[in-house]
Write an enzyme that holds these catalytic residues in place. Structure first.
Site, short mmCIF file in Angstrom:
data_model
loop_
_atom_site.label_atom_id
_atom_site.label_comp_id
_atom_site.label_asym_id
_atom_site.label_seq_id
_atom_site.Cartn_x
_atom_site.Cartn_y
_atom_site.Cartn_z
N HIS A 169 1.00 -1.10 -0.05
CA HIS A 169 -0.10 -0.08 0.04
C HIS A 169 0.92 1.01 0.09
CE1 HIS A 169 -3.13 2.63 1.09
NE2 HIS A 169 -3.93 1.89 0.57
N ASP A 180 -8.09 -5.46 0.07
CA ASP A 180 -8.47 -6.01 -1.27
C ASP A 180 -8.03 -7.74 -0.91
OD1 ASP A 180 -9.97 -3.97 -2.20
OD2 ASP A 180 -8.15 -3.46 -3.26
N1 CMC Z 1 3.99 -7.67 -4.77
C1 CMC Z 1 5.39 -7.52 -5.17
N2 CMC Z 1 6.19 -6.44 -4.78
C2 CMC Z 1 5.53 -5.25 -4.73
C3 CMC Z 1 4.08 -5.54 -4.38
C4 CMC Z 1 3.60 -6.41 -4.57
N3 CMC Z 1 2.21 -6.41 -4.40
N4 CMC Z 1 3.91 -3.95 -4.11
C5 CMC Z 1 4.93 -3.27 -3.91
N5 CMC Z 1 6.21 -4.04 -4.49
C6 CMC Z 1 7.38 -3.63 -4.55
C7 CMC Z 1 7.51 -2.99 -5.71
O1 CMC Z 1 8.12 -3.76 -6.64
C8 CMC Z 1 8.75 -1.96 -5.28
O2 CMC Z 1 9.95 -2.41 -5.39
P1 CMC Z 1 11.35 -1.58 -5.68
O3 CMC Z 1 11.62 -0.54 -4.53
O4 CMC Z 1 12.50 -2.79 -5.56
O5 CMC Z 1 10.96 -1.21 -6.94
C9 CMC Z 1 8.45 -1.61 -4.02
O6 CMC Z 1 7.58 -2.81 -3.32
C10 CMC Z 1 7.50 -0.37 -3.63
O7 CMC Z 1 6.55 -0.36 -4.69
P2 CMC Z 1 5.64 0.55 -5.48
O8 CMC Z 1 4.90 0.31 -6.60
O9 CMC Z 1 6.87 1.67 -6.02
O10 CMC Z 1 4.83 1.19 -4.12
P3 CMC Z 1 3.44 2.33 -4.55
O11 CMC Z 1 3.43 2.81 -3.28
O12 CMC Z 1 3.59 3.04 -5.89
O13 CMC Z 1 2.29 1.30 -4.94
C11 CMC Z 1 0.35 -0.25 -4.48
C12 CMC Z 1 1.60 0.65 -3.98
C13 CMC Z 1 -0.65 -0.69 -3.90
C14 CMC Z 1 0.08 0.13 -6.01
C15 CMC Z 1 1.44 -1.72 -4.71
O14 CMC Z 1 1.81 -2.11 -3.58
C16 CMC Z 1 0.72 -2.80 -5.66
O15 CMC Z 1 0.83 -2.67 -6.80
N6 CMC Z 1 0.21 -3.83 -4.88
C17 CMC Z 1 -0.50 -4.56 -5.56
C18 CMC Z 1 -1.94 -4.06 -5.78
C19 CMC Z 1 -2.97 -3.92 -4.85
O16 CMC Z 1 -3.08 -4.77 -3.95
N7 CMC Z 1 -3.61 -2.87 -4.80
C20 CMC Z 1 -4.72 -2.50 -3.78
C21 CMC Z 1 -4.40 -1.38 -2.85
S1 CMC Z 1 -5.38 -1.11 -1.30
C22 CMC Z 1 -6.75 -0.76 -2.12
C23 CMC Z 1 -7.01 0.48 -2.66
O17 CMC Z 1 -6.09 1.59 -2.05
O18 CMC Z 1 -7.43 0.73 -3.79
#
Ligand code: CMC
Length: 431
Positions: free
Chosen positions: A307, A365
């Protein structure tokens, strides 16, 4: 007031900026005059360090895993309130007394029906349309029934027209999108039922027979709506507010919010979680998929994990996990293997160095899809249910923004990396 000093090494000038304190959480640096003073913009793509507004509605402490609505903990609200009460709280600032609650519910039930002309819009959509596509269209179409020519949405009265119509009609629109996808007749709302029971009625009753959900099902849906009601300045809420900042019609703004919610990184994740669990199939495959999720060259991510704000357990996921167990034990043994697989995946991921270091915990989720599946809904409807729940968050935050004295159009700037000015070349001279 405390100030922060910023030194520009190019001209050795120091600039002072005020530090503003909120009631909880990190202080903010007031950079509204940054460009005027320094001639530079602030660069923060994805808004990871930007407070886009001030708000009194929702507070999140992502490090501690705390979520408060108007000061109340989400766990307490989920345990003791119902969804209309939480809507009232988000919109008005305080919990309603008995009279206020009765009046609010009566107002909502008075507006649950859609104009008959709106029903004709549905038949314009392909039968196999994703219900989110239908909901984006139908919510946007409401703006033609409530135009700015007639409604002054900046007035108190106008704001309440938008609030009550959206909250009352979203479940009806969502249920009709589902019925349309099944080819079944639309089911009209029943005012004697509670908000959540009426929603289930419109989703699952048919003209041949009324659907009578168990208390466990009604409760599970109601808790799920509460847990998704608002979440501060997330992508879809910010979309609604950016659209609203130009003075656009609130129904059109909420349609923009529905579109933003749709993506798999946001509300679409609940649909992707079930698809992922199905792909993993059984506990023996978990390690293979954990490895894929950690592999930078592989686009696979553990859906329902991570998140932007929570660097600890998402408190909503904690509550939902509990209801998920209760619901499956009471009504849906068939999906218990899915829940067991989810629990095992959570256990393995949470003991893995990669997930520990990156502070990736299950989010809301992770469990919501399992609950929705147990309620009998197909995956394509999961994000629609999220949209129904989040409507109150969108409209509360829109209402707060519209009511602010210094409400400005949202107009971010950029770091331009394209070509500098160059001369136009006649088409015959181009290479
Ligand atoms: N699985 C594997 N690696 C992950 C995941 C994951 N679910 N989420 C983040 N990472 C890694 C990512 O690859 C990155 O690694 P690095 O620093 O080595 O490049 C690091 O963790 C930070 O991730 P980010 O994508 O830069 O972080 P963000 O804050 O931009 O994204 C997120 C947050 C929710 C989009 C992401 O964690 C994700 O894609 N999660 C899966 C989708 C999900 O479950 N979304 C629902 C969010 S909660 C409900 C809502 O708010 O709608």
């Amino acid at each position: 007031m405390k100030k922060i000093k910023i030194l520009n090494p190019d001209n050795n000038k120091t600039y002072n900026f005020n530090i503003i304190k909120g009631s909880c959480g990190p202080d903010v640096v007031d950079l509204t005059s940054f460009y005027e003073k320094t001639g530079m913009f602030v660069y923060d793509p994805g808004f990871t360090s930007t407070a886009s507004c001030s708000s009194e509605i929702t507070y999140i402490d992502g490090e501690k895993g705390i979520l408060l609505h108007r000061g109340y903990e989400i766990e307490e609200l989920a345990e003791n309130s119902d969804y209309p009460e939480v809507c009232y709280l988000l919109l008005n600032g305080d919990l309603p007394n008995k009279n206020e609650k009765d009046k609010f519910i009566q107002t909502l039930t008075n507006h649950t029906m859609l104009h008959e002309q709106i029903l004709r819009f549905y038949s314009g959509f392909r039968r196999d349309s994703h219900p989110m596509a239908v909901v984006v269209g139908i919510v946007g179409a409401l703006s033609s029934f409530y135009p700015e020519k007639i409604y002054d949405f900046s007035s108190n009265e106008g704001k309440w027209v938008a609030v009550t119509r959206l909250l009352a009609k979203l479940p009806t629109m969502a249920a009709m999108a589902y019925k349309y996808s099944l080819g079944q007749p639309f089911i009209y709302p029943k005012n004697e039922l509670s908000y959540s029971e009426n929603f289930l009625h419109m989703l699952f009753s048919t003209p041949c027979g009324d659907y009578s959900p168990s208390k466990a099902k009604i409760d599970a849906l109601d808790k799920l709506l509460i847990l998704h009601a608002d979440h501060e300045q997330n992508a879809s809420t910010s979309t609604v507010k950016i659209a609203g900042s130009s003075g656009a019609n609130p129904f059109a703004c909420v349609a923009a919010g529905v579109a933003s919610l749709w993506g798999p990184a946001h509300g679409g994740a609940n649909e992707s979680v079930i698809q992922m669990l199905r792909l993993i199939g059984n506990e023996n495959n978990i390690n293979k998929y954990i490895k894929k999720a950690k592999d930078k060259k592989d686009s696979f991510r553990l859906m329902g994990f991570g998140h932007r704000v929570y660097k600890n357990y998402d408190p909503r996921a904690n509550v939902l996990r509990k209801y998920c167990h209760r619901l499956l034990n009471e009504i849906d043994n068939n999906n218990i293997p899915l829940l067991k697989l989810a629990n095992k995946l959570e256990e393995i991921a949470l003991s893995d160095d990669y997930f520990i270091k990156k502070k990736l915990y299950p989010n809301v989720d992770f469990y919501s899809g399992i609950i929705l599946k147990a309620l009998g809904l197909p995956e394509s409807m999961f994000t629609v249910i999220f949209a129904v729940a989040r409507t109150v968050g969108w409209i509360s935050q829109w209402k707060e923004m519209i009511g602010m004295e210094k409400s400005k159009i949202s107009r971010p700037r950029q770091l331009y990396t394209g070509k500098a000015k160059r001369d136009f070349i006649d088409i015959n001279d181009r290479k």
